[in-house]
Design a protein around this motif. Structure first.
Motif, mmCIF file in Angstrom:
data_model
loop_
_atom_site.group_PDB
_atom_site.id
_atom_site.type_symbol
_atom_site.label_atom_id
_atom_site.label_comp_id
_atom_site.label_asym_id
_atom_site.label_seq_id
_atom_site.Cartn_x
_atom_site.Cartn_y
_atom_site.Cartn_z
ATOM 1 N N GLU A 180 -43.570 -89.703 103.578
ATOM 2 C CA GLU A 180 -43.484 -90.950 104.359
ATOM 3 C C GLU A 180 -43.958 -90.732 105.797
ATOM 4 N N LYS A 181 -43.519 -89.652 106.427
ATOM 5 C CA LYS A 181 -43.861 -89.400 107.831
ATOM 6 C C LYS A 181 -45.346 -89.083 108.008
ATOM 7 N N ILE A 182 -45.920 -88.310 107.082
ATOM 8 C CA ILE A 182 -47.344 -87.962 107.184
ATOM 9 C C ILE A 182 -48.204 -89.217 106.996
ATOM 10 N N LYS A 183 -47.844 -90.045 106.016
ATOM 11 C CA LYS A 183 -48.614 -91.275 105.763
ATOM 12 C C LYS A 183 -48.436 -92.285 106.889
ATOM 13 N N ALA A 184 -47.232 -92.350 107.477
ATOM 14 C CA ALA A 184 -46.979 -93.268 108.586
ATOM 15 C C ALA A 184 -47.810 -92.894 109.808
ATOM 16 N N ALA A 185 -48.110 -91.586 109.971
ATOM 17 C CA ALA A 185 -48.926 -91.126 111.100
ATOM 18 C C ALA A 185 -50.418 -91.287 110.813
ATOM 19 N N GLY A 186 -50.771 -91.791 109.611
ATOM 20 C CA GLY A 186 -52.176 -92.001 109.259
ATOM 21 C C GLY A 186 -52.801 -90.830 108.538
ATOM 22 N N GLY A 187 -51.983 -89.911 108.054
ATOM 23 C CA GLY A 187 -52.508 -88.727 107.385
ATOM 24 C C GLY A 187 -52.586 -88.901 105.878
ATOM 25 N N GLU A 188 -53.066 -87.850 105.217
ATOM 26 C CA GLU A 188 -53.186 -87.851 103.756
ATOM 27 C C GLU A 188 -52.378 -86.705 103.180
ATOM 28 N N VAL A 189 -51.883 -86.920 101.950
ATOM 29 C CA VAL A 189 -51.101 -85.910 101.252
ATOM 30 C C VAL A 189 -51.804 -85.569 99.948
ATOM 31 N N THR A 190 -52.068 -84.276 99.715
ATOM 32 C CA THR A 190 -52.673 -83.821 98.465
ATOM 33 C C THR A 190 -51.737 -82.815 97.820
ATOM 34 N N ILE A 191 -51.333 -83.105 96.563
ATOM 35 C CA ILE A 191 -50.440 -82.210 95.845
ATOM 36 C C ILE A 191 -51.286 -81.251 95.013
ATOM 37 N N LEU A 192 -51.141 -79.961 95.305
ATOM 38 C CA LEU A 192 -51.881 -78.923 94.585
ATOM 39 C C LEU A 192 -51.180 -78.623 93.263
ATOM 40 N N PRO A 193 -51.924 -78.169 92.248
ATOM 41 C CA PRO A 193 -51.270 -77.843 90.975
ATOM 42 C C PRO A 193 -50.298 -76.680 91.148
ATOM 43 N N ALA A 194 -49.152 -76.796 90.471
ATOM 44 C CA ALA A 194 -48.107 -75.772 90.588
ATOM 45 C C ALA A 194 -48.472 -74.553 89.771
#
Length: 170
Positions: free
Chosen positions: A135-149
């Motif tokens: 939520e905080k990263i997206k609210a700041a205008g950033g992107e989130v990428t989940i790497l494979p575990a």
């Protein structure tokens, strides 16, 4: 005690104990090993945990829980850490954090936690994220990428049985 008494009796470079050099040295004859017994023999060694024949401390203490040696080691970072060390518009990956010595030690996965505030626009790639961090990263205008575990041993065994993965050694 006075200031000139402080270091009396302290020798900086003490002479080594010369063992087995005759009775005049005070360490002659048995050379400090005493008479008979396994400790007097050459080649004697004992385990570091040996406590004179009494039950060792590590066996006296009650054991609890279970340690899974196959569990993935997870390193954590907070959003406030990313805010402090990164520039606006930067792309953050686990490889970048390791190469810049921000993350040290051996680990399998990186998890970003949501402690602190973030104002910079960042592209963050990690294996796991907490809800608040996303939520905080997206609210700041950033992107989130989940790497494979990391693959679990059961998944790896299933892939090998199905023949999808070529074995390295035949």
């Amino acid at each position: 005690m006075k200031l000139h008494d402080v270091n009396t009796g302290i020798t900086k470079n003490r002479k080594r104990k010369r063992i087995g050099r005759g009775p005049g040295s005070g360490h002659g004859k048995t050379a400090g090993r005493g008479h008979k017994g396994h400790k007097s023999r050459s080649g004697y060694s004992r385990k570091p945990s040996f406590q004179g024949g009494s039950m060792p401390l590590f066996r006296r203490i009650p054991k609890r829980g279970f340690h899974n040696p196959f569990a993935p080691v997870i390193k954590v970072m907070n959003v406030q850490d990313l805010e402090a060390m990164c520039d606006d518009g930067m792309e953050i990956t686990p490889d970048l954090l390791v190469s810049t010595h921000i993350l040290t030690g051996i680990f399998d996965e990186l998890k970003i936690l949501g402690n602190g505030e973030i104002t910079k626009n960042l592209k963050v790639s990690a294996h796991r994220f907490s809800k608040s961090a996303v939520e905080k990263i997206k609210a700041a205008g950033g992107e989130v990428t989940i790497l494979p575990a990391k693959r679990l041993p059961k998944e790896r065994a299933a892939l090998l049985k199905s023949g999808e993965v070529q074995r390295a050694h035949k």
